[in-house]
Design a protein around this motif. Sequence first.
Motif, PDB file in Angstrom:
ATOM      1  N   TRP A  45       0.833  -1.191   0.077  1.00  0.00           N
ATOM      2  CA  TRP A  45       0.040  -0.006  -0.061  1.00  0.00           C
ATOM      3  C   TRP A  45       0.962   1.338   0.176  1.00  0.00           C
ATOM      4  N   THR A  46       0.336   2.369  -0.760  1.00  0.00           N
ATOM      5  CA  THR A  46       1.011   3.392  -0.779  1.00  0.00           C
ATOM      6  C   THR A  46       0.141   4.548  -0.844  1.00  0.00           C
ATOM      7  N   TRP A  47       0.218   5.665  -0.041  1.00  0.00           N
ATOM      8  CA  TRP A  47      -0.853   6.830  -0.165  1.00  0.00           C
ATOM      9  C   TRP A  47      -1.079   7.238  -1.557  1.00  0.00           C
ATOM     10  N   GLU A  48       0.068   7.431  -2.303  1.00  0.00           N
ATOM     11  CA  GLU A  48       0.209   7.894  -3.473  1.00  0.00           C
ATOM     12  C   GLU A  48      -0.793   7.160  -4.726  1.00  0.00           C
ATOM     13  N   ALA A  49      -0.625   5.679  -4.623  1.00  0.00           N
ATOM     14  CA  ALA A  49      -1.240   5.005  -5.601  1.00  0.00           C
ATOM     15  C   ALA A  49      -2.661   4.757  -5.006  1.00  0.00           C
ATOM     16  N   ASP A  50      -2.958   4.405  -3.891  1.00  0.00           N
ATOM     17  CA  ASP A  50      -4.037   3.760  -3.302  1.00  0.00           C
ATOM     18  C   ASP A  50      -5.137   4.690  -2.879  1.00  0.00           C
ATOM     19  N   GLU A  51      -4.637   5.776  -1.731  1.00  0.00           N
ATOM     20  CA  GLU A  51      -5.509   6.857  -1.277  1.00  0.00           C
ATOM     21  C   GLU A  51      -5.930   8.310  -1.806  1.00  0.00           C
ATOM     22  N   LYS A  52      -4.625   8.441  -2.441  1.00  0.00           N
ATOM     23  CA  LYS A  52      -4.578  10.088  -3.320  1.00  0.00           C
ATOM     24  C   LYS A  52      -5.728  10.005  -4.180  1.00  0.00           C
ATOM     25  N   PRO A  53      -5.997   9.105  -4.804  1.00  0.00           N
ATOM     26  CA  PRO A  53      -7.047   9.315  -6.184  1.00  0.00           C
ATOM     27  C   PRO A  53      -8.627   9.338  -5.222  1.00  0.00           C
ATOM     28  N   LEU A  54      -8.850   8.624  -4.124  1.00  0.00           N
ATOM     29  CA  LEU A  54      -9.970   8.714  -3.429  1.00  0.00           C
ATOM     30  C   LEU A  54     -10.250  10.128  -2.663  1.00  0.00           C
ATOM     31  N   LEU A  55      -9.138  11.019  -2.605  1.00  0.00           N
ATOM     32  CA  LEU A  55      -9.249  12.331  -2.086  1.00  0.00           C
ATOM     33  C   LEU A  55      -9.162  13.406  -2.947  1.00  0.00           C
ATOM     34  N   GLY A  56      -9.278  13.072  -4.349  1.00  0.00           N
ATOM     35  CA  GLY A  56      -9.345  14.157  -5.013  1.00  0.00           C
ATOM     36  C   GLY A  56      -7.968  14.547  -5.774  1.00  0.00           C
ATOM     37  N   SER A  57      -7.010  13.796  -5.479  1.00  0.00           N
ATOM     38  CA  SER A  57      -5.499  13.875  -5.984  1.00  0.00           C
ATOM     39  C   SER A  57      -4.937  14.986  -5.562  1.00  0.00           C
ATOM     40  N   PRO A  58      -4.921  15.250  -4.137  1.00  0.00           N
ATOM     41  CA  PRO A  58      -3.857  16.646  -3.751  1.00  0.00           C
ATOM     42  C   PRO A  58      -2.713  16.173  -3.741  1.00  0.00           C
ATOM     43  N   ASP A  59      -1.837  17.470  -3.387  1.00  0.00           N
ATOM     44  CA  ASP A  59      -0.402  17.011  -3.601  1.00  0.00           C
ATOM     45  C   ASP A  59       0.009  16.190  -2.483  1.00  0.00           C
ATOM     46  N   SER A  60      -0.528  16.106  -1.433  1.00  0.00           N
ATOM     47  CA  SER A  60      -0.100  15.505  -0.096  1.00  0.00           C
ATOM     48  C   SER A  60      -1.384  15.256   0.672  1.00  0.00           C
ATOM     49  N   CYS A  61      -1.269  14.393   1.888  1.00  0.00           N
ATOM     50  CA  CYS A  61      -2.478  14.184   2.421  1.00  0.00           C
ATOM     51  C   CYS A  61      -2.751  15.532   3.356  1.00  0.00           C
ATOM     52  N   PRO A  62      -3.992  15.765   3.408  1.00  0.00           N
ATOM     53  CA  PRO A  62      -4.196  17.111   3.855  1.00  0.00           C
ATOM     54  C   PRO A  62      -4.831  17.004   5.369  1.00  0.00           C
ATOM     55  N   MET A  63      -4.803  15.927   5.866  1.00  0.00           N
ATOM     56  CA  MET A  63      -5.248  15.645   7.265  1.00  0.00           C
ATOM     57  C   MET A  63      -4.159  15.496   8.413  1.00  0.00           C
ATOM     58  N   ARG A  64      -4.462  16.107   9.559  1.00  0.00           N
ATOM     59  CA  ARG A  64      -3.592  15.645  10.714  1.00  0.00           C
ATOM     60  C   ARG A  64      -4.404  14.447  11.350  1.00  0.00           C
ATOM     61  N   HIS A  65      -3.285  13.369  11.378  1.00  0.00           N
ATOM     62  CA  HIS A  65      -3.450  12.425  12.080  1.00  0.00           C
ATOM     63  C   HIS A  65      -3.011  11.907  13.590  1.00  0.00           C
ATOM     64  N   THR A  66      -3.850  11.611  14.627  1.00  0.00           N
ATOM     65  CA  THR A  66      -3.248  11.325  15.843  1.00  0.00           C
ATOM     66  C   THR A  66      -3.676   9.974  16.112  1.00  0.00           C
TER      67      THR A  66
END
Length: 121
Positions: A45-66
């Motif tokens: 799994w990579t954020w770039e290939a698997d999750e980025k397209p689901l978020l509208g393809s931003p340059d990086s993950c826009p969320m803060r994670h705790t």
Amino acid sequence: MASAIEVRRFERPDELLDMKDHSRISIVKLTDGTAGMHAVFEPGWTWEADEKPLLGSPDSCPMRHTGYCISGRLVVRMMDTGTETHISTGDFFEIPPGHDANVEGHDRAELILFAPPEHQH
């Protein structure tokens, strides 16, 4: 004001991000908007290939994670500095917006993430 205890289960999520063979994120929300997420990322799994397209393809993950890493290993890279942090079983962490990530090694990574109401998914 009456107080009540709220209970949610990841087996019955309010939302499910299904990334097919590579991962899934079950999201539960409390009445005040606080969210809990159970993320399972399979090897490869990579954020770039698997999750980025689901978020509208931003340059990086826009969320803060705790969150807390239940098992496995994740490499998180801050896009502005290129700094990589390795998160593994037992780590409690906070990741600022502006990152990408990938599973490290041959084991799945399993995480519990929390988001306050203003940072809903």
